[in-house]
Design a protein around this motif. Structure first.
Motif, short mmCIF file in Angstrom:
data_model
loop_
_atom_site.label_atom_id
_atom_site.label_comp_id
_atom_site.label_asym_id
_atom_site.label_seq_id
_atom_site.Cartn_x
_atom_site.Cartn_y
_atom_site.Cartn_z
N ARG A 10 4.34 3.42 -2.51
CA ARG A 10 5.47 4.76 -2.83
C ARG A 10 5.95 5.00 -1.49
O ARG A 10 7.05 5.08 -1.12
CB ARG A 10 4.79 5.69 -3.56
CG ARG A 10 5.84 6.80 -4.14
CD ARG A 10 5.01 7.64 -5.21
NE ARG A 10 4.61 6.82 -6.30
CZ ARG A 10 3.52 6.98 -7.00
NH1 ARG A 10 2.63 7.87 -6.52
NH2 ARG A 10 3.17 6.36 -8.03
N LYS A 11 5.03 5.33 -0.69
CA LYS A 11 5.52 5.98 0.60
C LYS A 11 6.42 4.96 1.46
O LYS A 11 7.46 5.21 1.80
CB LYS A 11 4.18 6.15 1.42
CG LYS A 11 4.52 6.98 2.90
CD LYS A 11 3.26 7.44 3.40
CE LYS A 11 3.44 8.08 4.85
NZ LYS A 11 3.68 7.01 6.04
N ALA A 12 6.16 3.57 1.18
CA ALA A 12 6.74 2.43 2.09
C ALA A 12 8.23 2.49 1.36
O ALA A 12 9.07 2.54 2.10
CB ALA A 12 6.15 1.25 1.98
N TYR A 13 8.28 2.45 0.12
CA TYR A 13 9.59 2.44 -0.61
C TYR A 13 10.50 3.66 -0.22
O TYR A 13 11.69 3.55 0.09
CB TYR A 13 9.32 2.27 -1.86
CG TYR A 13 9.10 0.79 -2.43
CD1 TYR A 13 10.09 -0.17 -2.42
CD2 TYR A 13 7.91 0.27 -3.17
CE1 TYR A 13 10.08 -1.39 -2.71
CE2 TYR A 13 7.69 -1.12 -3.26
CZ TYR A 13 8.96 -1.84 -3.29
OH TYR A 13 8.81 -3.28 -3.44
N LYS A 16 11.74 3.03 2.72
CA LYS A 16 12.68 1.99 3.14
C LYS A 16 12.15 1.02 4.30
O LYS A 16 12.87 0.43 4.93
CB LYS A 16 13.91 1.99 3.11
CG LYS A 16 14.66 2.63 1.97
CD LYS A 16 16.34 2.98 2.29
CE LYS A 16 16.78 3.43 0.65
NZ LYS A 16 16.31 4.58 0.22
N ASN A 17 10.76 1.05 4.24
CA ASN A 17 9.98 0.28 5.31
C ASN A 17 9.80 -0.97 4.81
O ASN A 17 8.61 -1.33 4.30
CB ASN A 17 8.60 1.11 5.71
CG ASN A 17 8.14 0.55 7.08
OD1 ASN A 17 8.32 -0.74 7.26
ND2 ASN A 17 7.17 1.45 7.59
N LEU A 23 3.91 -6.20 4.28
CA LEU A 23 2.33 -6.12 4.56
C LEU A 23 1.38 -5.97 3.30
O LEU A 23 0.72 -6.35 2.97
CB LEU A 23 2.04 -5.16 5.64
CG LEU A 23 1.06 -5.34 6.20
CD1 LEU A 23 0.92 -6.77 7.03
CD2 LEU A 23 0.75 -4.09 7.36
N LEU A 24 1.98 -4.72 2.59
CA LEU A 24 1.17 -4.27 1.38
C LEU A 24 1.12 -5.34 0.17
O LEU A 24 0.25 -5.48 -0.43
CB LEU A 24 1.67 -2.86 0.67
CG LEU A 24 1.31 -1.77 1.89
CD1 LEU A 24 2.20 -0.66 1.50
CD2 LEU A 24 0.03 -1.31 1.81
N ASN A 25 2.38 -5.91 0.12
CA ASN A 25 2.38 -7.21 -0.77
C ASN A 25 1.38 -8.14 -0.54
O ASN A 25 0.44 -8.60 -1.57
CB ASN A 25 3.80 -7.69 -1.02
CG ASN A 25 4.65 -6.85 -1.86
OD1 ASN A 25 4.13 -6.18 -2.91
ND2 ASN A 25 5.95 -6.78 -1.63
#
Length: 39
Positions: A10-13, A16-17, A23-25
């Protein structure tokens, strides 16, 4: 999906990182294959 991973996603989205999202995927896919090989 583990709660800590959902929060990181959620934070990455929100930021927009793209690097973090990729990396998380990869982390999630590795975790899933390791723990649930039949799926």
């Amino acid at each position: 999906m583990p709660n800590w991973l959902v929060n990181q996603m959620r934070k990455a989205y929100l930021e927009k990182n793209r690097y973090q999202i990729k990396l998380l995927n990869q982390c999630w896919n590795f975790y899933r294959k390791k723990n649930f090989p039949q799926q």
